[in-house]
Design a protein around this motif. Structure first.
Motif, PDB file in Angstrom:
ATOM      1  N   PRO A 103       0.775  -1.051  -0.050  1.00  0.00           N
ATOM      2  CA  PRO A 103      -0.039   0.052   0.040  1.00  0.00           C
ATOM      3  C   PRO A 103       0.791   1.259   0.047  1.00  0.00           C
ATOM      4  O   PRO A 103       0.451   2.401  -0.620  1.00  0.00           O
ATOM      5  CB  PRO A 103      -0.883  -0.150   1.243  1.00  0.00           C
ATOM      6  N   GLN A 104       2.097   1.288   0.460  1.00  0.00           N
ATOM      7  CA  GLN A 104       2.991   2.485   0.426  1.00  0.00           C
ATOM      8  C   GLN A 104       3.662   2.644  -0.647  1.00  0.00           C
ATOM      9  O   GLN A 104       4.067   3.792  -1.026  1.00  0.00           O
ATOM     10  CB  GLN A 104       3.857   2.214   1.741  1.00  0.00           C
ATOM     11  N   ALA A 105       4.092   1.497  -1.247  1.00  0.00           N
ATOM     12  CA  ALA A 105       4.810   1.595  -2.880  1.00  0.00           C
ATOM     13  C   ALA A 105       4.157   0.703  -3.672  1.00  0.00           C
ATOM     14  O   ALA A 105       4.344  -0.571  -3.739  1.00  0.00           O
ATOM     15  CB  ALA A 105       6.210   1.088  -2.380  1.00  0.00           C
ATOM     16  N   PRO A 106       2.986   0.993  -4.379  1.00  0.00           N
ATOM     17  CA  PRO A 106       2.468   0.374  -5.427  1.00  0.00           C
ATOM     18  C   PRO A 106       3.212  -0.625  -6.312  1.00  0.00           C
ATOM     19  O   PRO A 106       2.765  -1.449  -6.874  1.00  0.00           O
ATOM     20  CB  PRO A 106       1.407   1.164  -6.071  1.00  0.00           C
ATOM     21  N   ASP A 107       4.405  -0.077  -6.629  1.00  0.00           N
ATOM     22  CA  ASP A 107       5.355  -0.991  -7.538  1.00  0.00           C
ATOM     23  C   ASP A 107       5.850  -2.238  -6.823  1.00  0.00           C
ATOM     24  O   ASP A 107       6.475  -2.767  -7.765  1.00  0.00           O
ATOM     25  CB  ASP A 107       6.273  -0.011  -8.095  1.00  0.00           C
ATOM     26  N   GLU A 108       5.792  -2.275  -5.498  1.00  0.00           N
ATOM     27  CA  GLU A 108       6.137  -3.332  -4.911  1.00  0.00           C
ATOM     28  C   GLU A 108       5.198  -4.483  -4.642  1.00  0.00           C
ATOM     29  O   GLU A 108       4.246  -4.094  -4.086  1.00  0.00           O
ATOM     30  CB  GLU A 108       7.077  -2.993  -3.618  1.00  0.00           C
ATOM     31  N   LYS A 109       5.533  -5.840  -4.880  1.00  0.00           N
ATOM     32  CA  LYS A 109       4.471  -6.618  -4.868  1.00  0.00           C
ATOM     33  C   LYS A 109       5.131  -7.954  -4.068  1.00  0.00           C
ATOM     34  O   LYS A 109       6.289  -8.403  -4.570  1.00  0.00           O
ATOM     35  CB  LYS A 109       4.006  -7.232  -6.101  1.00  0.00           C
ATOM     36  N   THR A 143      13.652 -11.523   8.125  1.00  0.00           N
ATOM     37  CA  THR A 143      13.221 -10.352   7.465  1.00  0.00           C
ATOM     38  C   THR A 143      12.290  -9.595   8.471  1.00  0.00           C
ATOM     39  O   THR A 143      11.375 -10.085   8.792  1.00  0.00           O
ATOM     40  CB  THR A 143      12.601 -10.331   6.028  1.00  0.00           C
ATOM     41  N   SER A 144      12.661  -8.430   8.889  1.00  0.00           N
ATOM     42  CA  SER A 144      11.729  -7.494   9.585  1.00  0.00           C
ATOM     43  C   SER A 144      10.680  -6.988   8.804  1.00  0.00           C
ATOM     44  O   SER A 144      10.793  -6.460   7.719  1.00  0.00           O
ATOM     45  CB  SER A 144      12.296  -6.347  10.486  1.00  0.00           C
ATOM     46  N   LEU A 145       9.390  -7.031   9.298  1.00  0.00           N
ATOM     47  CA  LEU A 145       8.186  -6.458   8.607  1.00  0.00           C
ATOM     48  C   LEU A 145       7.440  -5.569   8.985  1.00  0.00           C
ATOM     49  O   LEU A 145       7.375  -5.421  10.331  1.00  0.00           O
ATOM     50  CB  LEU A 145       7.224  -7.654   8.213  1.00  0.00           C
ATOM     51  N   ASP A 146       6.812  -4.652   8.130  1.00  0.00           N
ATOM     52  CA  ASP A 146       5.946  -3.698   8.884  1.00  0.00           C
ATOM     53  C   ASP A 146       4.557  -4.062   9.181  1.00  0.00           C
ATOM     54  O   ASP A 146       4.298  -5.133   8.848  1.00  0.00           O
ATOM     55  CB  ASP A 146       5.887  -2.231   7.888  1.00  0.00           C
ATOM     56  N   GLN A 147       3.646  -3.294   9.582  1.00  0.00           N
ATOM     57  CA  GLN A 147       2.310  -3.597   9.750  1.00  0.00           C
ATOM     58  C   GLN A 147       1.698  -4.231   8.691  1.00  0.00           C
ATOM     59  O   GLN A 147       0.777  -4.958   9.086  1.00  0.00           O
ATOM     60  CB  GLN A 147       1.562  -2.403  10.338  1.00  0.00           C
ATOM     61  N   SER A 148       1.892  -3.858   7.651  1.00  0.00           N
ATOM     62  CA  SER A 148       1.132  -4.352   6.271  1.00  0.00           C
ATOM     63  C   SER A 148       1.761  -5.818   5.712  1.00  0.00           C
ATOM     64  O   SER A 148       1.317  -6.362   5.075  1.00  0.00           O
ATOM     65  CB  SER A 148       1.094  -3.402   5.402  1.00  0.00           C
TER      66      SER A 148
END
Length: 172
Positions: A103-109, A143-148
């Motif tokens: 959601p923060q960077a739509p080009d990343e999937k 790998t550390s992950l964010d809330q999403s």
């Protein structure tokens, strides 16, 4: 694996039984070498059929959302017929329904790649693919992950060629 061995043995016994029945119906005695030879040939033919048809049978059972990105065929000196045309015995696949856009960077999937091999357990690898830069990185347990659920940082990035099947499946 056990099902394959069991089926191969059953095919051998069935072929031997058919030959015994045919000779009995003809009223002749079966030569001693015919029964084991018939069983061996039937088992051998079944093993080759299974080896060459595995990919088609497995791929036909996959849902429509799964895209097979790569196939691999291995030659084996101990199976000389594979030197002529090697059967597909492993492949990678991506489920397009399970691709998650950041959601923060739509080009990343975020995508999970399935690695399937005949007679082995399925391996799943999670990647982060950047469609703009053409790079991918692995998401591991460390790998550390964010809330999403997207990584805050990836240690190592790999370049994807413009015609890479993973890039085409995820970004296309």
């Amino acid at each position: 694996m056990y099902v394959f061995i069991f089926t191969t043995v059953v095919i051998g016994f069935a072929a031997a039984g058919v030959i015994m029945l045919l000779f009995r119906l003809l009223g002749r005695k079966v030569p001693k070498y015919v029964i084991p030879f018939t069983a061996a040939i039937a088992m051998f033919c079944y093993m080759i059929w299974d080896e060459y048809s595995w990919f088609d049978r497995y791929a036909s059972r996959l849902p429509d959302t799964v895209i097979i990105t790569q196939t691999f065929a291995d030659e084996n000196v101990f199976a000389p017929w594979t030197l002529i045309t090697a059967p597909i015995n492993r492949f990678t696949a991506v489920d397009r329904e399970k691709v998650v856009i950041n959601p923060q960077a739509p080009d990343e999937k975020r995508v999970t790649t399935l690695l399937l091999k005949k007679g082995s357990t399925t391996l799943a690898l999670t990647h982060l693919v950047n469609c703009t830069t053409g790079k991918r990185g692995y998401i591991t347990d460390q790998t550390s992950l964010d809330q999403s659920g997207f990584p805050t940082a990836i240690d190592e990035w790999f370049d994807l060629k413009p015609d890479d099947p993973l890039r085409a499946a995820v970004c296309g």
